[in-house]
Design a protein around this motif. Structure first.
Motif, PDB file in Angstrom:
ATOM      1  N   ALA A 342      60.864  81.940  29.562  1.00 12.64           N
ATOM      2  CA  ALA A 342      61.044  81.498  30.950  1.00 12.64           C
ATOM      3  C   ALA A 342      62.001  82.417  31.703  1.00 12.64           C
ATOM      4  N   ILE A 343      63.085  82.837  31.021  1.00 13.88           N
ATOM      5  CA  ILE A 343      64.051  83.740  31.644  1.00 13.88           C
ATOM      6  C   ILE A 343      63.389  85.080  31.969  1.00 13.88           C
ATOM      7  N   GLN A 344      62.615  85.592  31.021  1.00 11.26           N
ATOM      8  CA  GLN A 344      61.927  86.860  31.247  1.00 11.26           C
ATOM      9  C   GLN A 344      60.923  86.755  32.390  1.00 11.26           C
ATOM     10  N   ALA A 345      60.238  85.616  32.455  1.00 12.69           N
ATOM     11  CA  ALA A 345      59.258  85.419  33.531  1.00 12.69           C
ATOM     12  C   ALA A 345      59.945  85.435  34.896  1.00 12.69           C
ATOM     13  N   LYS A 346      61.118  84.795  34.997  1.00 14.76           N
ATOM     14  CA  LYS A 346      61.867  84.784  36.261  1.00 14.76           C
ATOM     15  C   LYS A 346      62.323  86.189  36.627  1.00 14.76           C
ATOM     16  N   GLU A 347      62.791  86.929  35.617  1.00 17.55           N
ATOM     17  CA  GLU A 347      63.251  88.290  35.873  1.00 17.55           C
ATOM     18  C   GLU A 347      62.097  89.177  36.334  1.00 17.55           C
ATOM     19  N   MET A 349      59.380  88.161  37.886  1.00 25.02           N
ATOM     20  CA  MET A 349      59.026  87.757  39.250  1.00 25.02           C
ATOM     21  C   MET A 349      60.010  88.344  40.264  1.00 25.02           C
ATOM     22  N   LYS A 350      61.301  88.309  39.920  1.00 22.50           N
ATOM     23  CA  LYS A 350      62.329  88.856  40.812  1.00 22.50           C
ATOM     24  C   LYS A 350      62.128  90.354  41.007  1.00 22.50           C
ATOM     25  N   LYS A 351      61.836  91.043  39.918  1.00 19.24           N
ATOM     26  CA  LYS A 351      61.617  92.484  39.978  1.00 19.24           C
ATOM     27  C   LYS A 351      60.388  92.807  40.822  1.00 19.24           C
ATOM     28  N   GLU A 358      60.598  96.522  48.723  1.00 22.14           N
ATOM     29  CA  GLU A 358      60.898  97.948  48.854  1.00 22.14           C
ATOM     30  C   GLU A 358      59.697  98.701  49.420  1.00 22.14           C
ATOM     31  N   GLU A 359      58.504  98.370  48.943  1.00 21.74           N
ATOM     32  CA  GLU A 359      57.293  99.015  49.444  1.00 21.74           C
ATOM     33  C   GLU A 359      57.082  98.679  50.924  1.00 21.74           C
ATOM     34  N   LEU A 360      57.385  97.431  51.287  1.00 22.44           N
ATOM     35  CA  LEU A 360      57.236  97.017  52.686  1.00 22.44           C
ATOM     36  C   LEU A 360      58.188  97.784  53.587  1.00 22.44           C
ATOM     37  N   LEU A 361      59.448  97.909  53.146  1.00 27.86           N
ATOM     38  CA  LEU A 361      60.439  98.651  53.928  1.00 27.86           C
ATOM     39  C   LEU A 361      60.043 100.113  54.047  1.00 27.86           C
ATOM     40  N   MET A 362      59.581 100.678  52.945  1.00 30.23           N
ATOM     41  CA  MET A 362      59.166 102.080  52.969  1.00 30.23           C
ATOM     42  C   MET A 362      57.990 102.268  53.921  1.00 30.23           C
ATOM     43  N   GLY A 363      57.108 101.276  53.954  1.00 30.05           N
ATOM     44  CA  GLY A 363      55.967 101.347  54.851  1.00 30.05           C
ATOM     45  C   GLY A 363      56.406 101.332  56.298  1.00 30.05           C
TER      46      GLY A 363
END
Length: 381
Positions: A342-347, A349-351, A358-363
């Motif tokens: 569960a912890i890995q899944a949250k990490e 998702m956050k990543k 980041e892709e949106l800002l770069m766009g």
């Protein structure tokens, strides 16, 4: 009260001490497992195993087991132990399996072999006594196999038993008892049980003793007619598998509809069996769930996507010991394993969210830069 507790603990310890452990493997000594397990060289394309606790686990060391490592491969590996017979004894086979890759098509079962199995040449053609465990392929096959060898043929349980299909570790247990009852457990819970005789369709394999050559049946004396006759109205089941179930034979009916000096009516005499069972314990004589020379355990299977981990193998004659062993291994790490996942899944998702942002800002930045370049080109013109 205290004395009662001490006495109860002493009784429990005594019962565990009386358990016979034929084989137990937890892979707690690192790479020394290679001294006990033999990789088959029957095919150069066989996949290889490694010792791993996977990407997520409840305990890094305790959860280490044999993990498949190569996609679209057959696997064959086995370990020996001191040969034994389970005649007249309970046989418990237990292990854990974790389809970390969330299996799409492949086996997660184990096989129990005779002591004379050729480990170096282990393959799908190697004779085995028992095959037990999950098998998954597509949407149709999600079952637990329970296959027993009987009279050199393999017979599968006719009751559908659904296996677990998630990516967590699960505990599988098979119990075969001397009274021909059996039990299949997943994660300590009974999911199927019954009679080996009936749930494997072995009633047609009853041992018969032919009448002595030259003997002649007396026509009109009911006492000379047998007490069993074939069910003439029976037909072969549509799901009967000749390779697994052997030759089909109609079942025998008992208690013919006549008594004393009354002759049977409405029954063709030709369907009567002029043979008799040797004795009423024919099933025990046939040893439907008893094997004389058990001596090896192995993994012989196919996987499309690798990553399955096998661990906590146990073969014993004691159901209580198996239950305790399951609680001390899988029972201790199942909770922490799910927490880590569960912890890995949250990490993850956050990543993923951060990467999207980041892709949106770069766009947006690229868009402004393009507008700036177009504006300056207009001024230049």
């Amino acid at each position: 009260m205290a004395r009662a507790r001490v006495l109860l603990c002493a009784i429990c310890l005594l019962r565990v001490a009386q358990a016979t452990i034929y084989f137990q493997e937890e892979f707690l000594d690192g790479e020394r497992w290679r001294n006990r397990w033999v990789q088959s060289t029957n095919d150069t394309q066989f996949g290889y195993f490694r010792l791993s606790s996977g990407k997520f686990y409840g305990h890094k060391e305790k959860d280490k087991g044999l993990q498949t490592t190569q996609n679209s491969r057959f696997y064959a590996i086995s370990a020996r132990f001191k040969p034994f017979s389970n005649k007249g004894k309970t046989l418990v086979i237990q292990y854990t399996v974790k389809h970390e890759q969330k299996m799409d098509c492949g086996g997660g079962y184990i096989k129990i072999f005779p002591a004379d199995v050729d480990q170096k040449n282990l393959s799908g053609k190697s004779p085995y006594y028992i095959m037990f465990g999950p098998d998954i392929c597509g949407f149709d096959i999600k079952k637990v196999h329970v296959i027993l060898q009987f009279k050199n043929q393999y017979h599968s349980n006719k009751k559908p038993i659904r296996c677990k299909v998630d990516g967590f570790t699960h505990l599988y247990t098979l119990i075969l008892r001397p009274d021909l009852t059996y039990e299949v457990k997943i994660d300590g819970q009974t999911i199927e049980s019954g009679s080996v005789e009936y749930d494997w369709n072995l009633t047609s394999l009853k041992k018969l003793e032919k009448s002595p050559a030259g003997s002649k049946e007396k026509e009109d004396k009911p006492q000379d007619w047998e007490k069993h006759f074939l069910d003439a109205s029976a037909s072969k089941p549509s799901d009967w598998n000749h390779e697994l179930d052997g030759d089909w034979q109609a079942s025998m009916l008992q208690k013919p509809p006549y008594q004393d000096d009354l002759k049977p009516e409405g029954i063709d005499k030709n369907i009567w069996l002029h043979q008799k069972m040797k004795n009423t314990k024919y099933l025990l004589e046939y040893d439907l769930s008893e094997f004389e020379n058990i001596g090896a355990i192995g993994l012989e299977l196919w996987q499309v996507r690798s990553g399955t981990i096998f661990d906590n193998f146990l073969i014993t004659d004691d159901e209580e010991y198996a239950e305790k062993f399951g609680k001390a291994t899988w029972g201790e790490t199942k909770g922490p394993e799910k927490e880590m996942d569960a912890i890995q899944a949250k990490e993850e998702m956050k990543k993923a969210r951060e990467e999207d942002e980041e892709e949106l800002l770069m766009g947006k930045f690229d868009g402004k830069a393009n507008n700036f370049r177009r504006f300056h080109r207009k001024d230049e013109l």
